[in-house]
Scaffold this active site. Structure first.
Site, PDB file in Angstrom:
ATOM      1  CB  CYS A 183     -16.226  -3.479  -5.227  1.00 45.68           C
ATOM      2  SG  CYS A 183     -16.837  -1.364  -5.471  1.00 45.68           S
ATOM      3  CE1 TYR A 237     -11.336   2.517   1.037  1.00 45.57           C
ATOM      4  CE2 TYR A 237      -9.197   3.836   0.431  1.00 45.57           C
ATOM      5  CZ  TYR A 237     -10.155   3.412   1.367  1.00 45.57           C
ATOM      6  OH  TYR A 237     -11.094   4.231   1.759  1.00 45.57           O
ATOM      7  CB  CYS A 238     -14.375   0.175  -4.414  1.00 48.99           C
ATOM      8  SG  CYS A 238     -13.972  -1.082  -5.057  1.00 48.99           S
ATOM      9  NE  ARG A 239     -20.143   0.827  -2.171  1.00 47.56           N
ATOM     10  CZ  ARG A 239     -21.178   0.616  -3.260  1.00 47.56           C
ATOM     11  NH1 ARG A 239     -21.371   0.543  -3.952  1.00 47.56           N
ATOM     12  NH2 ARG A 239     -21.300   2.294  -2.504  1.00 47.56           N
TER      13      ARG A 239
END
Length: 114
Positions: A77, A71-73
């Site tokens: 993202c 996962y990221c932002r």
């Protein structure tokens, strides 16, 4: 952006609720691919920090026999997409979280800080 969002359709995403259920199962690796500073400020409980720019060099730290959710932002993202692409190219079973840390935090799901 169009290229990433088009290619994203081939990646099976994990929703917030799905990830919450998967966290109860042993053998899941949750991978935070945001920069280290963002990880330290807050991350999904139990997630490992492996910024996207370090992932290639740190692949050996990840188990091949466990599912990985990156996962990221957030929805726009592409770090998680890049991570899944790299991981699957090296034989890992990896999926991306459909949303990101901000949505997880707003949903008041388990988080940690350093």
């Amino acid at each position: 952006v169009n290229t990433y969002l088009t290619e994203r359709k081939t990646m099976e995403p994990v929703t917030l609720n799905e990830l919450l259920m998967l966290m109860r199962e042993p053998g899941l690796v949750i991978l935070d691919v945001r920069p280290g500073l963002e990880y330290r400020q807050g991350h999904i409980a139990g997630a490992r920090s492996m910024p996207i720019d370090e992932l290639q060099q740190r692949l050996h730290e990840l188990p091949h026999d466990q599912e990985i959710v990156a996962y990221c932002r957030g929805a726009y993202c592409v770090f998680a997409d890049e991570a899944v692409e790299l991981l699957t190219a090296h034989g890992y079973q990896a999926r991306r979280m459909q949303q990101g840390y901000p949505e997880w935090h707003l949903a008041q799901l388990p988080t940690e800080t350093e």
